[in-house]
Design a protein around this motif. Structure first.
Motif, PDB file in Angstrom:
ATOM      1  N   HIS A   5      24.614  81.847  38.639  1.00  0.00           N
ATOM      2  CA  HIS A   5      23.989  80.912  38.591  1.00  0.00           C
ATOM      3  C   HIS A   5      22.544  81.991  37.280  1.00  0.00           C
ATOM      4  CE1 HIS A   5      25.144  78.155  41.100  1.00  0.00           C
ATOM      5  NE2 HIS A   5      25.280  78.675  41.543  1.00  0.00           N
ATOM      6  N   ARG A   6      23.875  82.093  36.552  1.00  0.00           N
ATOM      7  CA  ARG A   6      22.904  82.688  35.006  1.00  0.00           C
ATOM      8  C   ARG A   6      23.629  82.670  33.805  1.00  0.00           C
ATOM      9  NH1 ARG A   6      21.929  88.352  34.070  1.00  0.00           N
ATOM     10  NH2 ARG A   6      20.436  87.326  33.039  1.00  0.00           N
ATOM     11  N   LEU A 101       4.317  76.048  32.728  1.00  0.00           N
ATOM     12  CA  LEU A 101       5.781  74.976  31.624  1.00  0.00           C
ATOM     13  C   LEU A 101       6.098  76.076  30.896  1.00  0.00           C
ATOM     14  CD1 LEU A 101       8.688  73.612  32.751  1.00  0.00           C
ATOM     15  CD2 LEU A 101       7.953  71.559  31.097  1.00  0.00           C
ATOM     16  N   GLY A 102       7.198  77.365  31.307  1.00  0.00           N
ATOM     17  CA  GLY A 102       8.041  77.994  29.515  1.00  0.00           C
ATOM     18  C   GLY A 102       9.041  77.653  29.324  1.00  0.00           C
ATOM     19  N   ALA A 103       9.902  78.972  29.056  1.00  0.00           N
ATOM     20  CA  ALA A 103      10.948  79.095  28.367  1.00  0.00           C
ATOM     21  C   ALA A 103      11.402  80.342  28.145  1.00  0.00           C
ATOM     22  CB  ALA A 103      11.318  78.188  27.746  1.00  0.00           C
ATOM     23  N   TYR A 104      12.258  81.325  28.131  1.00  0.00           N
ATOM     24  CA  TYR A 104      12.783  81.653  27.304  1.00  0.00           C
ATOM     25  C   TYR A 104      13.509  80.798  26.166  1.00  0.00           C
ATOM     26  CZ  TYR A 104      16.435  84.101  24.876  1.00  0.00           C
ATOM     27  OH  TYR A 104      17.428  85.314  24.056  1.00  0.00           O
ATOM     28  N   GLU A 299      13.813  81.498  36.252  1.00  0.00           N
ATOM     29  CA  GLU A 299      15.274  81.213  35.342  1.00  0.00           C
ATOM     30  C   GLU A 299      14.970  79.925  35.864  1.00  0.00           C
ATOM     31  OE1 GLU A 299      17.354  84.304  34.048  1.00  0.00           O
ATOM     32  OE2 GLU A 299      16.834  85.428  34.187  1.00  0.00           O
ATOM     33  N   VAL A 300      16.076  78.943  35.165  1.00  0.00           N
ATOM     34  CA  VAL A 300      16.123  77.963  35.633  1.00  0.00           C
ATOM     35  C   VAL A 300      16.968  76.877  34.400  1.00  0.00           C
ATOM     36  CG1 VAL A 300      14.212  76.223  35.088  1.00  0.00           C
ATOM     37  CG2 VAL A 300      15.925  75.931  36.376  1.00  0.00           C
ATOM     38  N   GLY A 301      18.321  76.153  35.178  1.00  0.00           N
ATOM     39  CA  GLY A 301      19.204  75.550  33.701  1.00  0.00           C
ATOM     40  C   GLY A 301      20.539  75.261  34.422  1.00  0.00           C
ATOM     41  N   PRO A 325       4.032  72.593  46.474  1.00  0.00           N
ATOM     42  CA  PRO A 325       2.898  73.373  46.075  1.00  0.00           C
ATOM     43  C   PRO A 325       2.279  74.490  45.872  1.00  0.00           C
ATOM     44  CG  PRO A 325       2.038  72.262  48.286  1.00  0.00           C
ATOM     45  CD  PRO A 325       3.729  72.175  48.195  1.00  0.00           C
ATOM     46  N   ALA A 326       2.736  75.205  46.005  1.00  0.00           N
ATOM     47  CA  ALA A 326       2.883  76.713  45.759  1.00  0.00           C
ATOM     48  C   ALA A 326       4.097  77.236  44.430  1.00  0.00           C
ATOM     49  CB  ALA A 326       3.414  77.583  47.290  1.00  0.00           C
ATOM     50  N   VAL A 327       4.274  76.333  43.813  1.00  0.00           N
ATOM     51  CA  VAL A 327       4.803  76.734  42.569  1.00  0.00           C
ATOM     52  C   VAL A 327       3.452  76.263  41.159  1.00  0.00           C
ATOM     53  CG1 VAL A 327       6.741  76.190  41.062  1.00  0.00           C
ATOM     54  CG2 VAL A 327       7.393  75.771  43.494  1.00  0.00           C
ATOM     55  N   GLY A 328       3.628  78.055  40.622  1.00  0.00           N
ATOM     56  CA  GLY A 328       2.879  77.271  39.852  1.00  0.00           C
ATOM     57  C   GLY A 328       3.631  77.792  38.011  1.00  0.00           C
ATOM     58  N   ALA A 329       4.713  78.256  38.368  1.00  0.00           N
ATOM     59  CA  ALA A 329       5.266  78.352  37.360  1.00  0.00           C
ATOM     60  C   ALA A 329       6.601  78.124  37.373  1.00  0.00           C
ATOM     61  CB  ALA A 329       4.698  79.917  36.734  1.00  0.00           C
ATOM     62  N   VAL A 330       6.800  77.356  36.005  1.00  0.00           N
ATOM     63  CA  VAL A 330       8.937  77.090  35.729  1.00  0.00           C
ATOM     64  C   VAL A 330       8.588  78.239  34.367  1.00  0.00           C
ATOM     65  CG1 VAL A 330      10.785  75.858  35.138  1.00  0.00           C
ATOM     66  CG2 VAL A 330       8.868  75.796  37.697  1.00  0.00           C
ATOM     67  N   THR A 331       9.783  78.648  34.048  1.00  0.00           N
ATOM     68  CA  THR A 331      10.352  79.348  32.713  1.00  0.00           C
ATOM     69  C   THR A 331      11.740  78.551  32.717  1.00  0.00           C
ATOM     70  OG1 THR A 331      10.504  81.462  33.830  1.00  0.00           O
ATOM     71  CG2 THR A 331       8.561  80.517  32.765  1.00  0.00           C
ATOM     72  N   TRP A 332      11.919  77.611  32.063  1.00  0.00           N
ATOM     73  CA  TRP A 332      13.225  77.579  31.702  1.00  0.00           C
ATOM     74  C   TRP A 332      13.941  78.438  30.560  1.00  0.00           C
ATOM     75  CZ3 TRP A 332      14.454  73.039  34.213  1.00  0.00           C
ATOM     76  CH2 TRP A 332      15.421  72.043  33.609  1.00  0.00           C
ATOM     77  N   PHE A 333      15.312  77.668  30.435  1.00  0.00           N
ATOM     78  CA  PHE A 333      16.661  79.362  30.248  1.00  0.00           C
ATOM     79  C   PHE A 333      17.065  77.762  28.679  1.00  0.00           C
ATOM     80  CE2 PHE A 333      19.855  82.002  28.949  1.00  0.00           C
ATOM     81  CZ  PHE A 333      19.367  83.150  28.941  1.00  0.00           C
ATOM     82  N   ASP A 334      16.114  78.132  27.982  1.00  0.00           N
ATOM     83  CA  ASP A 334      16.401  76.902  26.705  1.00  0.00           C
ATOM     84  C   ASP A 334      17.060  77.841  25.921  1.00  0.00           C
ATOM     85  OD1 ASP A 334      16.179  74.649  25.298  1.00  0.00           O
ATOM     86  OD2 ASP A 334      14.231  75.261  24.720  1.00  0.00           O
TER      87      ASP A 334
END
Length: 368
Positions: A5-6, A101-104, A299-301, A325-334
């Motif tokens: 899953h990466r 919300l951010g990304a690679y 990391e998510v995609g 609600p405890a999720v405070g950040a997401v970085t997409w593998f863009d």
């Protein structure tokens, strides 16, 4: 990111990191590391469990409970919402109700500045986290001159064999890294030795005598040297993979967790490759740590199976974050910059996917 899953392995286990961000990828690999783990993991899963891995729109605790590599978890009582953090994150603070919300970001044919500009135009907003990768012996950045003033860098720094650290042999590398990051002069996230519960990296217990204590000792030594060097601008992100490989007592979250004193954010890598729901990928880590630490989807995609499959998964993911609600950040593998691979993780592979991501990015939940 895991073989299952990466994205493909960013560098060889012992060789230097290469490409846009050091450590991002290794050229010449013909089989995605994500596919390697997927085949190995599915081979070890009982037939009755495999059905749990299929994508479903109703995220349930039961899915996560039966996911491979995860310890059992008890679904929270419907009458008593689970306790979650309301503060934390160190120098990159968690803000209740908001998720950064951010990304690679690595787009074929575009410089980093051009890629940022494209996303700024498409989304109508800046990235809040810029994710970059570096090898163990690389010189880490001392500045991020092109980063928006309200954004945070996240440096994913590759590890090495445990004995390279616990013996003191790597102390000079660690001190140099600490001084470089200190000189950045702004808060940043450090994600060292990620996905340690997989067997694909040199810093996994699977490659170090099945010794989880060696990972914990390595993490704590790094943390201590950074403190000795007077580093006060780093938030520490401990980030396992969503499923463990192999499944073993010495390879669990609990065995590999450095301790609350040494961790500011708990991250997790997970990709919708085989119709996994967001809760299958992220629910177990969330339920294990949300009462203690802010959670980052580091990391998510999602793959695209035609039609609205990718767009619908992005929408479902946004709803999952909204409900947790405890999720405070997401970085997409863009990105789409892996050579020899058909996997395209960028958010704009089709108009529907981009529209779904834009809607998620514009929601109040991602106002952080």
């Amino acid at each position: 990111m895991s073989p299952a899953h990466r994205a493909p392995r960013r560098a060889t286990e012992s060789g230097p990191a290469t490409s846009v961000n050091p450590g991002h990828r290794a050229p010449g690999l013909k089989l995605s590391r994500r596919h390697v783990l997927g085949l190995a993991a599915l081979a070890a899963v009982p037939a009755a469990t495999i059905g749990v891995l299929q994508f479903r729109s109703d995220d349930t605790a039961a899915e996560a409970t039966n996911s491979p590599g995860r310890p059992p978890s008890t679904p929270p009582s419907a009458s008593a919402p689970p306790k979650v953090v309301t503060e934390g994150g160190g120098v990159v603070p968690f803000r209740p109700g908001q998720a950064m919300l951010g990304a690679y970001l690595g787009l074929s044919g575009k410089t980093p500045a051009q890629a940022r500009q494209l996303r700024r135009e498409q989304l109508g907003r800046e990235e809040r986290i810029e994710h970059v990768f570096y090898g163990w012996a690389d010189q880490l950045p001392a500045s991020f001159p092109d980063l928006p003033s309200g954004a945070f860098p996240m440096v994913s720094w590759r590890g090495t064999k445990f004995t390279d650290i616990t013996s003191g042999a790597g102390d000079e590398i660690i001190k140099r890294a600490a001084r470089r990051l200190k000189s950045v002069g702004r808060p940043l996230l450090l994600r060292w030795g990620w996905e340690m519960n997989g067997d694909w990296y040199a810093w996994s217990p699977a490659k170090n005598g099945k010794d989880p204590a060696g990972y914990v000792q390595s993490w704590r030594r790094l943390h201590g040297i950074f403190a000795d060097e007077g580093v006060t601008n780093v938030a520490w992100v401990w980030s396992p993979n969503w499923n463990s490989s192999p499944v073993a007592d010495w390879n669990t979250y609990a065995a590999l967790y450095p301790g609350d004193k040494y961790v500011d954010w708990v991250g997790v890598s997970g990709y919708n490759l085989r119709k996994e729901s967001p809760d299958t990928l992220f629910g177990p880590v969330y339920r294990s740590y949300a009462a203690r630490k802010p959670i980052m989807i580091s990391e998510v995609g999602s793959v695209d199976r035609g039609g609205r499959t990718k767009a619908d998964w992005i929408t479902l993911f946004g709803k999952w974050v909204e409900a947790h609600p405890a999720v405070g950040a997401v970085t997409w593998f863009d990105t789409d910059t892996h050579p020899d691979y058909a996997e395209k993780w960028r958010i704009d592979t089709d108009a529907a996917s981009l529209a779904a991501y834009r809607a998620m990015a514009a929601s109040a939940r991602f106002s952080g």
